[in-house]
Design an enzyme around this catalytic site. Structure first.
Site, short mmCIF file in Angstrom:
data_model
loop_
_atom_site.label_atom_id
_atom_site.label_comp_id
_atom_site.label_asym_id
_atom_site.label_seq_id
_atom_site.Cartn_x
_atom_site.Cartn_y
_atom_site.Cartn_z
N SER A 40 0.80 -1.22 0.00
CA SER A 40 0.00 0.00 0.00
C SER A 40 0.84 1.27 0.00
CB SER A 40 -0.93 0.01 1.22
OG SER A 40 -0.19 -0.09 2.43
N GLY A 77 -1.88 -4.28 1.35
CA GLY A 77 -1.96 -5.44 2.22
C GLY A 77 -1.06 -6.59 1.83
N ASN A 106 4.18 -5.30 5.49
CA ASN A 106 3.08 -6.06 6.07
C ASN A 106 3.55 -7.33 6.79
OD1 ASN A 106 0.67 -4.49 5.35
ND2 ASN A 106 1.31 -4.89 3.25
N ASP A 187 -4.73 7.47 9.52
CA ASP A 187 -4.33 6.21 10.14
C ASP A 187 -2.89 6.24 10.64
OD1 ASP A 187 -2.82 6.06 7.82
OD2 ASP A 187 -3.93 4.39 6.96
N HIS A 190 -0.11 5.58 6.35
CA HIS A 190 0.06 5.78 4.92
C HIS A 190 0.34 7.24 4.60
CE1 HIS A 190 -2.31 2.01 5.18
NE2 HIS A 190 -1.49 1.66 4.19
#
Length: 209
Positions: A40, A77, A106, A187, A190
């Site tokens: 991502s 992801g 991840n 969040d 990102h």
């Protein structure tokens, strides 16, 4: 004889037209491809696709008179295990001259074994080289709450692979923005659109296509 000569001219005329029609397609296929293969952080999560740093990379190269095509095959992801399953098909489809390999974040966030991540990355590096592509490796780091041993072992994977395979390396993709909370989305994971040029400039410090 005249009829035969005119017939030959017509055939050559048709051939010339056909070649003219095929020329743009052939040129498009001959354009060198840079395959960005990440998660991502490279896929442009939460922002427009054209704002993500891989899209900015293509724009920058074109501005420099180097019309390379950047294919962003990053998936939000994605782990290194998931990337490994997709990688052979991506190499076959796009036939890249360069691969920017930016996976691993991840794996770390899920606390997956560092040895497995390293092995997955190693197999992708080897596959890229066998396909005739050069690899630029983009590293990642984990926050200290994952434990000193894990974070140290995790961060060490990327320079170790770069040294083993003599790859160019960007040690930590988020290095230019990690200390600035405003460069992150809500969040706090990102990067925002405003952060993307900084990420690109960081990658280009060591990636020289």
């Amino acid at each position: 004889m005249l009829i035969q000569f005119l017939s030959v001219l017509r055939r050559w005329g048709l051939l010339a037209c056909t070649l003219a029609l095929l020329a743009p397609s052939a040129m498009a296929k001959s354009t060198e491809v840079i395959l960005v293969f990440g998660d991502s952080l490279s896929a442009g999560y939460g922002i427009a696709q054209q704002q993500a740093w891989p899209a900015l990379l293509e724009q920058k190269l074109q501005q420099q008179g180097r019309p390379m095509r950047v294919v962003n095959a990053s998936v939000s992801g994605e782990t290194t295990a998931g990337g490994l399953t997709r990688f052979p098909a991506a190499l076959k489809q796009h036939r890249p001259r360069w691969v920017i390999l930016a996976l691993g974040a991840n794996d770390g966030l899920r606390g997956l074994p560092v040895s497995a991540m390293q092995n997955n990355l190693r197999q992708m590096i080897q596959a890229a080289r066998q396909a005739g592509a050069k690899v630029h490796l983009v590293g990642m780091q984990m926050p200290p709450n994952y434990g000193a041993d894990y974070t140290r072992q995790f961060a060490a994977v990327f320079p170790a692979l770069a040294k083993q395979y003599q790859l160019s390396l960007s040690p930590f993709l988020l290095a230019p923005v990690i200390q600035t909370p405003s460069y992150f989305q809500a969040d706090q994971l990102h990067p925002t659109a405003a952060a993307q040029p900084l990420l690109l400039n960081y990658v280009l410090q060591n990636f020289k296509p």
